[in-house]
Design a protein around this motif. Structure first.
Motif, PDB file in Angstrom:
ATOM      1  N   SER A  63       8.474   9.669  12.368  1.00  0.00           N
ATOM      2  CA  SER A  63       7.588   8.962  11.883  1.00  0.00           C
ATOM      3  C   SER A  63       6.375   9.414  10.916  1.00  0.00           C
ATOM      4  O   SER A  63       5.716  10.609  11.363  1.00  0.00           O
ATOM      5  CB  SER A  63       6.919   8.082  12.908  1.00  0.00           C
ATOM      6  OG  SER A  63       7.823   7.528  13.705  1.00  0.00           O
ATOM      7  N   VAL A  64       6.109   9.127   9.542  1.00  0.00           N
ATOM      8  CA  VAL A  64       5.088   9.703   8.835  1.00  0.00           C
ATOM      9  C   VAL A  64       4.373   8.349   8.066  1.00  0.00           C
ATOM     10  O   VAL A  64       4.954   7.554   7.780  1.00  0.00           O
ATOM     11  CB  VAL A  64       5.428  10.789   8.006  1.00  0.00           C
ATOM     12  CG1 VAL A  64       6.040  12.062   8.729  1.00  0.00           C
ATOM     13  CG2 VAL A  64       6.519  10.150   6.964  1.00  0.00           C
ATOM     14  N   GLN A  65       3.354   8.662   7.590  1.00  0.00           N
ATOM     15  CA  GLN A  65       2.598   7.764   6.935  1.00  0.00           C
ATOM     16  C   GLN A  65       3.226   7.994   5.219  1.00  0.00           C
ATOM     17  O   GLN A  65       3.657   8.739   4.912  1.00  0.00           O
ATOM     18  CB  GLN A  65       1.067   8.209   6.825  1.00  0.00           C
ATOM     19  CG  GLN A  65       0.239   7.613   8.336  1.00  0.00           C
ATOM     20  CD  GLN A  65      -1.150   7.395   8.073  1.00  0.00           C
ATOM     21  OE1 GLN A  65      -1.698   8.334   7.412  1.00  0.00           O
ATOM     22  NE2 GLN A  65      -1.643   6.765   8.776  1.00  0.00           N
ATOM     23  N   ALA A  66       2.911   6.609   4.627  1.00  0.00           N
ATOM     24  CA  ALA A  66       3.250   6.492   3.216  1.00  0.00           C
ATOM     25  C   ALA A  66       2.620   7.727   2.516  1.00  0.00           C
ATOM     26  O   ALA A  66       1.249   8.110   2.839  1.00  0.00           O
ATOM     27  CB  ALA A  66       2.918   5.259   2.796  1.00  0.00           C
ATOM     28  N   PRO A 110       7.155   2.963   2.504  1.00  0.00           N
ATOM     29  CA  PRO A 110       7.689   2.369   3.675  1.00  0.00           C
ATOM     30  C   PRO A 110       9.121   1.616   3.522  1.00  0.00           C
ATOM     31  O   PRO A 110       9.842   1.561   4.482  1.00  0.00           O
ATOM     32  CB  PRO A 110       6.840   0.989   3.795  1.00  0.00           C
ATOM     33  CG  PRO A 110       5.249   1.544   3.007  1.00  0.00           C
ATOM     34  CD  PRO A 110       5.820   2.544   2.046  1.00  0.00           C
ATOM     35  N   THR A 165      12.081   3.515   5.174  1.00  0.00           N
ATOM     36  CA  THR A 165      12.270   3.598   6.302  1.00  0.00           C
ATOM     37  C   THR A 165      13.899   3.195   6.607  1.00  0.00           C
ATOM     38  O   THR A 165      14.311   1.951   6.331  1.00  0.00           O
ATOM     39  CB  THR A 165      11.322   2.581   6.953  1.00  0.00           C
ATOM     40  OG1 THR A 165      10.128   2.844   7.004  1.00  0.00           O
ATOM     41  CG2 THR A 165      11.953   2.215   8.512  1.00  0.00           C
ATOM     42  N   ILE A 206       8.447   4.963   8.046  1.00  0.00           N
ATOM     43  CA  ILE A 206       7.352   5.420   6.946  1.00  0.00           C
ATOM     44  C   ILE A 206       6.375   4.146   7.424  1.00  0.00           C
ATOM     45  O   ILE A 206       6.803   2.889   7.205  1.00  0.00           O
ATOM     46  CB  ILE A 206       7.574   5.686   5.599  1.00  0.00           C
ATOM     47  CG1 ILE A 206       8.881   6.329   5.525  1.00  0.00           C
ATOM     48  CG2 ILE A 206       6.577   5.801   4.902  1.00  0.00           C
ATOM     49  CD1 ILE A 206       8.691   7.806   5.875  1.00  0.00           C
ATOM     50  N   SER A 207       4.921   4.506   7.651  1.00  0.00           N
ATOM     51  CA  SER A 207       4.057   3.470   7.958  1.00  0.00           C
ATOM     52  C   SER A 207       3.319   3.374   6.583  1.00  0.00           C
ATOM     53  O   SER A 207       2.803   4.464   6.046  1.00  0.00           O
ATOM     54  CB  SER A 207       3.511   3.683   9.205  1.00  0.00           C
ATOM     55  OG  SER A 207       2.609   4.737   9.076  1.00  0.00           O
ATOM     56  N   SER A 208       2.559   2.145   6.329  1.00  0.00           N
ATOM     57  CA  SER A 208       1.833   1.870   5.337  1.00  0.00           C
ATOM     58  C   SER A 208       0.268   2.091   5.507  1.00  0.00           C
ATOM     59  O   SER A 208       0.051   2.287   6.828  1.00  0.00           O
ATOM     60  CB  SER A 208       2.024   0.583   4.732  1.00  0.00           C
ATOM     61  OG  SER A 208       1.764  -0.490   5.746  1.00  0.00           O
TER      62      SER A 208
END
Length: 128
Positions: A11-14, A87, A90, A126-128
């Motif tokens: 899991s990573v950020q945008a 995102p 994902t 991928i988180s926004s």
């Protein structure tokens, strides 16, 4: 027996990066076509990138300029470097292998047309 094992998901950020690895066993894949596909929940599996035996690469339009595919023959491993993640990237990412390039291109997309061997996938979020 051919086995493909993916790793490197997470899991990573945008805007971030991840590198996926596909380790192959049971054969020496130097002259094989290797591909990365992904499947998001509720959607069909789609091709992301392919690396043919002659070294040529193919990318889906959605990842072109952001993803690269490469191989390390000594380690029997193929990599997918993913940069500037969004995102919409994902999905569960799958490695595929075939003696022939059993995929097709159309409308900027890569379609599986019979890749022989598949890994079990690695999840990328991928988180926004």
């Amino acid at each position: 027996q051919v086995h493909l094992t993916e790793s490197g998901g997470g899991s990573v950020q945008a805007g971030g990066s991840l590198r996926l690895s596909c380790s192959a066993s049971g054969y020496t894949y130097n002259n094989w076509c290797m591909g990365w596909f992904r499947q998001a929940p509720g959607q069909e599996r789609e091709g992301v990138a392919a690396l043919d035996s002659d070294g040529s690469t193919t990318f889906a339009d959605s990842v072109k300029g952001r993803f690269t595919i490469s191989r390390d023959n000594a380690k029997n491993t193929v990599y997918l470097q993913m940069n500037s993640l969004k995102p919409e990237d994902t999905a569960t990412y799958y490695c595929a292998a075939d003696r022939l390039p059993d995929y097709t291109m159309g409308g900027g997309r890569i379609y599986n047309s019979g890749m022989d061997f598949w890994g079990n996938g690695t999840l990328v979020t991928i988180s926004s």
